[in-house]
Enzyme design. Structure first.
Site, PDB file in Angstrom:
ATOM      1  N   ARG A  37    -176.687 -71.810  10.114  1.00  0.00           N
ATOM      2  CA  ARG A  37    -176.145 -72.226  11.399  1.00  0.00           C
ATOM      3  C   ARG A  37    -175.685 -70.973  12.147  1.00  0.00           C
ATOM      4  O   ARG A  37    -175.261 -69.987  11.538  1.00  0.00           O
ATOM      5  CB  ARG A  37    -174.971 -73.182  11.179  1.00  0.00           C
ATOM      6  CG  ARG A  37    -174.397 -73.757  12.468  1.00  0.00           C
ATOM      7  CD  ARG A  37    -173.177 -74.606  12.172  1.00  0.00           C
ATOM      8  NE  ARG A  37    -172.501 -74.989  13.406  1.00  0.00           N
ATOM      9  CZ  ARG A  37    -171.227 -75.286  13.497  1.00  0.00           C
ATOM     10  NH1 ARG A  37    -170.457 -75.247  12.417  1.00  0.00           N
ATOM     11  NH2 ARG A  37    -170.689 -75.623  14.648  1.00  0.00           N
ATOM     12  N   HIS A  38    -175.758 -70.995  13.466  1.00  0.00           N
ATOM     13  CA  HIS A  38    -175.358 -69.847  14.277  1.00  0.00           C
ATOM     14  C   HIS A  38    -173.883 -69.495  14.071  1.00  0.00           C
ATOM     15  O   HIS A  38    -173.079 -70.322  13.624  1.00  0.00           O
ATOM     16  CB  HIS A  38    -175.606 -70.129  15.765  1.00  0.00           C
ATOM     17  CG  HIS A  38    -174.813 -71.285  16.286  1.00  0.00           C
ATOM     18  ND1 HIS A  38    -173.486 -71.178  16.650  1.00  0.00           N
ATOM     19  CD2 HIS A  38    -175.149 -72.584  16.497  1.00  0.00           C
ATOM     20  CE1 HIS A  38    -173.042 -72.347  17.063  1.00  0.00           C
ATOM     21  NE2 HIS A  38    -174.038 -73.226  16.981  1.00  0.00           N
ATOM     22  N   GLU A 110    -180.086 -77.288  19.806  1.00  0.00           N
ATOM     23  CA  GLU A 110    -179.148 -78.385  19.575  1.00  0.00           C
ATOM     24  C   GLU A 110    -179.491 -79.543  20.510  1.00  0.00           C
ATOM     25  O   GLU A 110    -180.228 -79.389  21.493  1.00  0.00           O
ATOM     26  CB  GLU A 110    -177.721 -77.886  19.820  1.00  0.00           C
ATOM     27  CG  GLU A 110    -176.612 -78.885  19.537  1.00  0.00           C
ATOM     28  CD  GLU A 110    -176.618 -79.393  18.103  1.00  0.00           C
ATOM     29  OE1 GLU A 110    -177.470 -80.273  17.807  1.00  0.00           O
ATOM     30  OE2 GLU A 110    -175.789 -78.931  17.300  1.00  0.00           O
ATOM     31  N   HIS A 162    -178.605 -75.072  14.397  1.00  0.00           N
ATOM     32  CA  HIS A 162    -177.326 -75.634  14.842  1.00  0.00           C
ATOM     33  C   HIS A 162    -176.786 -76.664  13.854  1.00  0.00           C
ATOM     34  O   HIS A 162    -177.490 -77.117  12.951  1.00  0.00           O
ATOM     35  CB  HIS A 162    -177.517 -76.284  16.213  1.00  0.00           C
ATOM     36  CG  HIS A 162    -178.128 -75.371  17.217  1.00  0.00           C
ATOM     37  ND1 HIS A 162    -177.376 -74.582  18.069  1.00  0.00           N
ATOM     38  CD2 HIS A 162    -179.433 -75.092  17.503  1.00  0.00           C
ATOM     39  CE1 HIS A 162    -178.177 -73.872  18.833  1.00  0.00           C
ATOM     40  NE2 HIS A 162    -179.433 -74.156  18.528  1.00  0.00           N
TER      41      HIS A 162
END
Length: 213
Positions: A37-38, A110, A162
């Site tokens: 995930r970022h 996302e 995301h």
């Protein structure tokens, strides 16, 4: 395939996301892959619905660098990433360490929350149909296609995306979610034994998971 079991409180409408994903699971041929995930953003930390151009915060940049250091020791061949700024910047930080050119994908973004962007995500309801945005069905269908593509690339693959992607991915694979996997920039290793998938967090959990939208 087993039904995912979730061990912490999830947003309203989350059961609907799981049901939609489970109607058509994915069956990657690989026996393992990685997910990231970022890193954190300002609006992420403030629990505000974000646009695609939301940048990483200073903390998010540090988190991405820490993840890159950990993933440098893994045999990753391909990086497929959301082209949203926060995810692609995270992917590039990892890619520099691995000397791999990341593949940007719009379909890994996302969920598009339309008119809700810029408003509070504290009361997020996955079953909502935001004006100008995606329905939950559209979001899950898009992610199914995107993840099938990503996991068909030369393995081992790292997917950088995301929180919503992670939720759909685990539902598509029938994997249980533990709180430790939800944090920003937490590298995850997905491993398959027979038909059963498990998740291994690769970094010690240092902070609580922020907003997933």
């Amino acid at each position: 395939m087993s039904t995912p079991h979730f061990t912490q409180q999830h947003p309203a409408g989350f059961d609907a996301l799981v049901r939609l994903a489970a109607t058509e699971p994915i069956t990657p041929e690989v026996d393992h892959f990685y997910f990231l995930r970022h890193g954190q953003t300002g609006r992420n930390a403030s629990r505000i619905f974000q646009a695609v151009d939301e940048p990483l915060s200073e903390l998010g940049q540090q988190q991405a660098a820490r993840a890159a250091e950990r993933l440098a020791g893994e045999p990753i061949r391909t990086i497929v990433a959301s082209d949203s700024r926060r995810a692609f910047d995270t992917a590039n930080t990892v890619a520099e360490r691995l000397r791999i050119v990341p593949m940007p994908r719009e379909d890994l973004r996302e969920r598009h929350f339309g008119a809700l962007i810029g408003t509070s995500s504290v009361d997020l309801d996955w079953a909502c149909a935001p004006e100008g945005g995606e329905t939950l069905q559209q979001f899950v269908d898009r992610k199914r296609v995107a993840l099938r593509f990503a996991l068909a690339q030369p393995a081992p693959v790292l997917v950088v995306a995301h929180g919503g992607t992670l939720y759909v991915l685990t539902a598509l694979l029938g994997v249980s979610i533990e709180p430790a996997v939800l944090g920003n920039a937490q590298p995850l290793r997905f491993q398959r034994t027979g038909p059963t998938w498990t998740i291994e967090p690769l970094l010690a959990r240092t902070t609580e998971a922020a907003s997933l939208a």
